[in-house]
Motif scaffolding. Structure first.
Motif, short mmCIF file in Angstrom:
data_model
loop_
_atom_site.label_atom_id
_atom_site.label_comp_id
_atom_site.label_asym_id
_atom_site.label_seq_id
_atom_site.Cartn_x
_atom_site.Cartn_y
_atom_site.Cartn_z
N ALA A 68 -5.01 2.74 -7.84
CA ALA A 68 -5.05 2.75 -9.39
C ALA A 68 -6.37 2.69 -10.41
O ALA A 68 -6.62 4.05 -11.10
CB ALA A 68 -3.90 2.23 -10.15
N ARG A 69 -6.82 2.67 -9.54
CA ARG A 69 -8.93 2.06 -10.24
C ARG A 69 -8.90 4.04 -9.73
O ARG A 69 -9.47 4.95 -10.13
CB ARG A 69 -8.96 0.92 -9.79
N GLU A 70 -9.02 3.82 -8.50
CA GLU A 70 -9.35 5.15 -7.84
C GLU A 70 -8.83 6.54 -8.10
O GLU A 70 -9.35 7.67 -8.57
CB GLU A 70 -9.04 5.15 -6.21
N SER A 71 -7.91 6.75 -8.69
CA SER A 71 -6.79 7.77 -9.27
C SER A 71 -7.08 7.56 -10.94
O SER A 71 -6.40 8.50 -11.24
CB SER A 71 -5.59 8.07 -8.38
N GLY A 72 -7.02 7.08 -11.53
CA GLY A 72 -7.40 6.59 -12.62
C GLY A 72 -6.19 5.95 -13.43
O GLY A 72 -5.68 6.82 -14.56
N ALA B 184 0.41 -1.05 0.08
CA ALA B 184 0.17 -0.02 0.03
C ALA B 184 0.72 0.95 -0.06
O ALA B 184 0.52 1.93 -0.52
CB ALA B 184 -0.96 -0.48 1.34
N ALA B 185 2.15 1.61 0.88
CA ALA B 185 2.97 2.80 1.04
C ALA B 185 3.63 3.00 -0.46
O ALA B 185 3.16 3.46 -0.86
CB ALA B 185 4.44 2.57 1.55
N TYR B 186 3.96 1.27 -0.79
CA TYR B 186 4.78 1.92 -2.14
C TYR B 186 3.48 2.44 -3.29
O TYR B 186 3.77 3.04 -4.48
CB TYR B 186 5.21 0.43 -3.02
N ALA B 187 2.61 1.31 -3.00
CA ALA B 187 0.72 2.27 -4.34
C ALA B 187 1.16 3.39 -3.71
O ALA B 187 0.88 4.83 -4.96
CB ALA B 187 -0.42 1.29 -3.73
N GLU B 188 1.57 4.09 -2.92
CA GLU B 188 0.68 5.51 -2.32
C GLU B 188 1.98 6.12 -3.13
O GLU B 188 1.87 7.52 -3.41
CB GLU B 188 1.00 5.73 -1.13
N SER B 189 3.02 5.64 -3.25
CA SER B 189 4.23 6.50 -3.82
C SER B 189 3.96 7.14 -5.26
O SER B 189 4.79 8.49 -5.51
CB SER B 189 5.63 6.12 -3.49
N PHE B 190 3.85 5.90 -5.94
CA PHE B 190 3.78 6.19 -6.94
C PHE B 190 1.85 6.83 -7.53
O PHE B 190 1.67 7.15 -9.25
CB PHE B 190 4.12 5.57 -8.30
N LEU B 191 1.16 6.38 -6.76
CA LEU B 191 -0.13 7.02 -7.61
C LEU B 191 -1.68 7.01 -7.28
O LEU B 191 -2.30 7.13 -6.87
CB LEU B 191 -1.01 4.96 -7.53
N ARG B 192 -0.81 7.76 -6.09
CA ARG B 192 -1.69 8.77 -4.93
C ARG B 192 -1.70 9.68 -5.69
O ARG B 192 -0.35 10.51 -6.08
CB ARG B 192 -1.58 8.52 -3.82
N LYS B 193 -2.84 10.60 -6.65
CA LYS B 193 -2.75 11.58 -7.19
C LYS B 193 -1.84 12.96 -7.13
O LYS B 193 -1.47 13.66 -7.08
CB LYS B 193 -4.23 12.16 -7.30
N SER C 270 -1.16 -9.89 -3.58
CA SER C 270 -0.11 -8.74 -3.15
C SER C 270 -0.69 -7.71 -3.75
O SER C 270 -0.04 -6.33 -2.98
CB SER C 270 0.92 -9.36 -3.14
N LEU C 271 -1.01 -7.40 -4.96
CA LEU C 271 -1.05 -6.20 -5.66
C LEU C 271 -2.60 -5.39 -6.00
O LEU C 271 -2.24 -4.76 -5.62
CB LEU C 271 -0.80 -6.63 -6.85
N ARG C 272 -3.35 -6.54 -4.51
CA ARG C 272 -4.96 -5.46 -4.30
C ARG C 272 -4.31 -4.20 -4.15
O ARG C 272 -4.94 -3.21 -4.61
CB ARG C 272 -5.26 -6.53 -3.64
N PRO C 273 -4.09 -3.10 -3.32
CA PRO C 273 -3.94 -1.64 -2.49
C PRO C 273 -3.10 -1.45 -3.86
O PRO C 273 -4.14 -0.46 -4.02
CB PRO C 273 -2.92 -2.33 -1.91
N ALA C 274 -2.30 -2.14 -4.76
CA ALA C 274 -2.37 -1.37 -6.17
C ALA C 274 -3.00 -1.14 -6.75
O ALA C 274 -3.18 0.12 -7.59
CB ALA C 274 -0.27 -1.52 -6.73
N VAL C 275 -3.58 -1.94 -7.15
CA VAL C 275 -4.66 -1.87 -8.11
C VAL C 275 -6.13 -1.47 -7.81
O VAL C 275 -6.41 -0.13 -8.31
CB VAL C 275 -5.38 -3.33 -7.83
N ASP C 276 -6.19 -2.03 -6.75
CA ASP C 276 -7.34 -0.59 -6.18
C ASP C 276 -7.02 1.31 -5.72
O ASP C 276 -7.90 1.83 -6.70
CB ASP C 276 -7.80 -0.93 -4.42
#
Length: 281
Positions: free
Chosen positions: A144-148, A108-117, A136-142
């Motif tokens: 990414a979908r939320e942020s476009g 989730a933290a990796y996802a926020e680093s690159f995918l949070r708008k 394990s990728l679900r936080p990034a998938v979710d």
């Protein structure tokens, strides 16, 4: 903050308008030296800004390799932030090549680093590794979908070592790579004109007809140029999915620097060759 159009739709339009090419920004030490630049933050910034100036207004996507920026510490990451911002301002989509993969709160933290708008390194898409299990990728998938934004998931990579994992056969008879592709098809179900969840599939792999590459999303295809594949190989490798392929070229373009005109000319040649090869797809 207003919703962003999904990555897949933005990528489809960019590919149609600018041509299906992604240029890598890979400022490794040997390439800096070839350009006559110092292997330090100043050389890194000069290199990155030159690539952005040369091609960001004419390619569908740019793909900075984060490792080559991270090796310079916080100042290198600051250059990466500026590179992403300037590339997106010039109209290129940015695919951050970071290949992140972990579990739970770390993913989730990796996802926020690159995918949070509102993140300093927000990118249009991120490369990720599913080899701690696709779930394990679900936080990034979710996110990414939320942020476009989008993801490119390692599925069938161009490095020979990848086969020992990706071609391994599961108890259900499917290979690991085929399982990743099937998960992506589920993520993209019902999305038009192109889903936002793509696969990384090497252009050097030859006949992939035993795999269902119609995942409803884009296929990021490294291997064109220095690794030996050519645009003419794309229809043979990707078959009916070729229209959704985003070939990624790094050294094949970058070796023409630091001359901006030469970089642009090389880029335009690749775009035309790829368009010609994939037109019937």
């Amino acid at each position: 903050m207003s919703p962003m159009e999904p990555f897949g739709a933005r990528l489809r339009r960019a590919m149609d308008e600018r041509g299906p090419l992604c240029v890598g920004i890979d400022p490794h030490a040997s390439l800096l030296a070839e350009w006559g630049l110092t292997d330090d933050v100043a050389g890194l910034e000069r290199f990155s800004r030159t690539v952005v100036e040369a091609v960001a207004d004419r390619v569908a996507a740019l793909k900075p390799q984060s490792a080559f920026f991270e090796r310079f510490g916080s100042r290198g990451v600051a250059v990466l932030e500026r590179t992403v911002e300037e590339a997106r301002a010039a109209g290129a989509l940015v695919i951050m090549d970071a290949k992140r993969g972990d579990i739970g709160s770390t993913m989730a933290a990796y996802a926020e680093s690159f995918l949070r708008k509102d993140a300093p390194l927000f990118s249009d898409a991120l490369t990720v590794s599913p080899y701690l299990g696709y779930g394990s990728l679900r936080p990034a998938v979710d996110l990414a979908r939320e942020s476009g934004a989008g993801l490119f998931v390692l599925a069938l990579t161009s490095n020979p070592e990848g086969a020992e994992v990706q071609h391994a056969v599961r108890p259900d008879g499917r290979t690991v790579g085929a399982t990743v592709l099937a998960h992506l098809a589920e993520e993209n179900a019902g999305q038009s004109p192109l889903g936002s969840f793509g696969a990384v599939v090497g252009a050097t792999l030859g006949d992939l007809s035993s795999y269902d590459l119609q995942v409803g999303g884009p296929l990021l295809a490294p291997g064109i140029g220095a690794q030996g594949a050519t645009p003419a190989d794309l229809p043979r490798v990707f078959g009916a999915a070729v229209r959704n392929v985003v070939p990624s070229v790094s050294r094949g373009v970058l070796r023409h620097g630091p001359d901006v005109v030469a970089l642009r000319d090389a880029t335009e040649r690749f775009v035309e060759e790829i368009r010609g090869a994939t037109a019937a797809g």
